[in-house]
Design an enzyme around this catalytic site. Structure first.
Site, PDB file in Angstrom:
ATOM      1  N   HIS A 194      -2.303  -3.626  -6.675  1.00  0.00           N
ATOM      2  CA  HIS A 194      -2.818  -3.215  -5.371  1.00  0.00           C
ATOM      3  C   HIS A 194      -4.321  -3.481  -5.250  1.00  0.00           C
ATOM      4  O   HIS A 194      -5.140  -2.801  -5.875  1.00  0.00           O
ATOM      5  CB  HIS A 194      -2.517  -1.713  -5.162  1.00  0.00           C
ATOM      6  N   ASN A 242      -5.145   5.823  -2.145  1.00  0.00           N
ATOM      7  CA  ASN A 242      -4.607   6.267  -0.856  1.00  0.00           C
ATOM      8  C   ASN A 242      -3.987   7.653  -0.932  1.00  0.00           C
ATOM      9  O   ASN A 242      -3.959   8.381   0.063  1.00  0.00           O
ATOM     10  CB  ASN A 242      -3.597   5.255  -0.317  1.00  0.00           C
ATOM     11  N   GLU A 280      -5.474  -1.477  -8.473  1.00  0.00           N
ATOM     12  CA  GLU A 280      -4.593  -0.498  -9.097  1.00  0.00           C
ATOM     13  C   GLU A 280      -3.395  -1.245  -9.693  1.00  0.00           C
ATOM     14  O   GLU A 280      -2.665  -1.930  -8.973  1.00  0.00           O
ATOM     15  CB  GLU A 280      -4.119   0.531  -8.062  1.00  0.00           C
ATOM     16  N   SER A 288       0.825  -1.217   0.000  1.00  0.00           N
ATOM     17  CA  SER A 288       0.000   0.000   0.000  1.00  0.00           C
ATOM     18  C   SER A 288       0.848   1.251   0.000  1.00  0.00           C
ATOM     19  O   SER A 288       0.383   2.306  -0.429  1.00  0.00           O
ATOM     20  CB  SER A 288      -0.881   0.043   1.250  1.00  0.00           C
TER      21      SER A 288
END
Ligand code: NAI
Length: 306
Positions: free
Chosen positions: A160, A210, A172, A137
């Site tokens: 991801h 994120n 992702e 992450s």
């Protein structure tokens, strides 16, 4: 059907054997969906105990899928679960499973040294065509692939997933500076073949989701720290005013406050320019909750009690 693909379906399948490292929350979810869509999967962890836990997660998650798919038919439910589970092998051998792997998905502990050391040893054992990916992450993909050979650098990308993997549609696909377009295309096809929706982005901190969500949660914390609004009112405002399914504090409790702190501390230390230090500056309130062991949902207490 929505939850599994018939053998021989027309979806492009760029890989056949998938090896997932880490049988925790994310790795077991990734292994589950890959097996559900007919990939041969090997799940690798440090010891049998961890693997048993991972297989337990997968089995109970598959039972939920089976109950939806075959509502009134217990024997079909069992057959479905057993069939998917038959495609999930497990191993505690850190290297052997990669010898005939087409795709490696790494989902082990979020520690750069540990991940680099795993990738270094896998690089020596894996065939040249094997594509390496990390589910990290917060760590730069470029720093992970630096542990492998130059030839592997084109065959290395971020992949991801989101928690919970069986439910969350997004993946992702992260292109590092050296990742080849062919590898990006294969990973895109892989995501589609397991019924996920891939998006593409460069190897920058937080990728897409994120990078936007973490500063947003930290800005919510700063608002509460200034005494401008309460935790509950900020959450209500974002749910009812912005249409978000969870407010930023509910989301932080769900993600885990230790994880949020780990990510922001990592980005903040990187210095000016990467994310913008003002966006991810430490919060005393967050630090205090983490120090007290109140990490959110998983400990029963964070911004809220559960
Ligand atoms: P977890 O703690 O549930 O699972 C990690 C597993 O890796 C453990 O079972 C551990 O025994 C195993 N492991 C550690 N070192 C290993 C090694 N050298 N070889 C094989 N297995 C090893 O962690 P979680 O939450 O599943 O996270 C894994 C990765 O996924 C991390 O990189 C994290 O950043 C990323 N991630 C986590 C998300 C989340 O919501 N938890 C979301 C998206 C990505």
């Amino acid at each position: 059907p929505a939850d599994s693909a018939p053998a021989g379906s027309e979806v492009e399948r760029p890989f056949s054997k998938v090896v997932v490292y880490g049988s925790g929350l994310m790795g077991s979810g990734i292994a589950q969906v890959a097996a559900q869509y007919n990939y041969q999967v090997t799940l690798v962890d440090l010891n049998q105990n961890m693997l048993d836990k991972g297989q337990g997660y997968i089995r109970s998650s598959l039972k939920r899928v089976a109950r939806k798919k075959f509502a009134d038919d217990a024997s079909q439910q069992t057959a479905f679960v057993d069939n998917v589970m038959s495609r999930v092998k497990v191993s505690t051998d850190p290297v052997k499973p990669v010898e005939d792997a087409d795709l490696v998905v790494e989902a082990i502990v979020e520690n750069i040294k540990v991940k680099q050391s795993l990738f270094r040893s896998l690089d020596e054992a894996a065939p040249q065509h094997t594509v390496f990916t990390s589910n990290t992450s917060s760590l730069p993909i470029g720093q992970l692939l630096a542990a492998t050979s130059d030839q592997r650098a084109t065959q290395f990308a971020g992949l991801h997933f989101f928690n919970p993997v069986p439910q969350m549609k997004l993946v992702e696909v992260v292109k590092a500076a050296t990742t080849s377009q062919q590898v990006v295309d294969s990973l895109t096809a892989f995501c589609q073949s397991i019924k996920k929706s891939p998006v593409h982005c460069n190897d920058t901190p937080g990728f897409i989701v994120n990078r936007l969500l973490v500063p947003y949660m930290m800005e919510a914390l700063r608002m509460v720290d200034r005494g401008d609004a309460s935790v509950r009112d900020v959450d209500t405002a974002m749910k009812l005013g912005a249409g978000y399914p969870m407010g930023p504090f509910e989301l932080a409790d769900y993600v885990g406050l230790d994880t949020l702190k780990f990510i922001t501390d990592g980005w903040y230390k990187e210095g000016e320019g990467l994310v913008g230090d003002g966006l991810v500056a430490p919060s005393k309130r967050l630090d205090a909750l983490v120090a007290a062991g109140n990490l959110g949902r998983k400990t029963g207490k964070g911004f809220y009690e559960y």
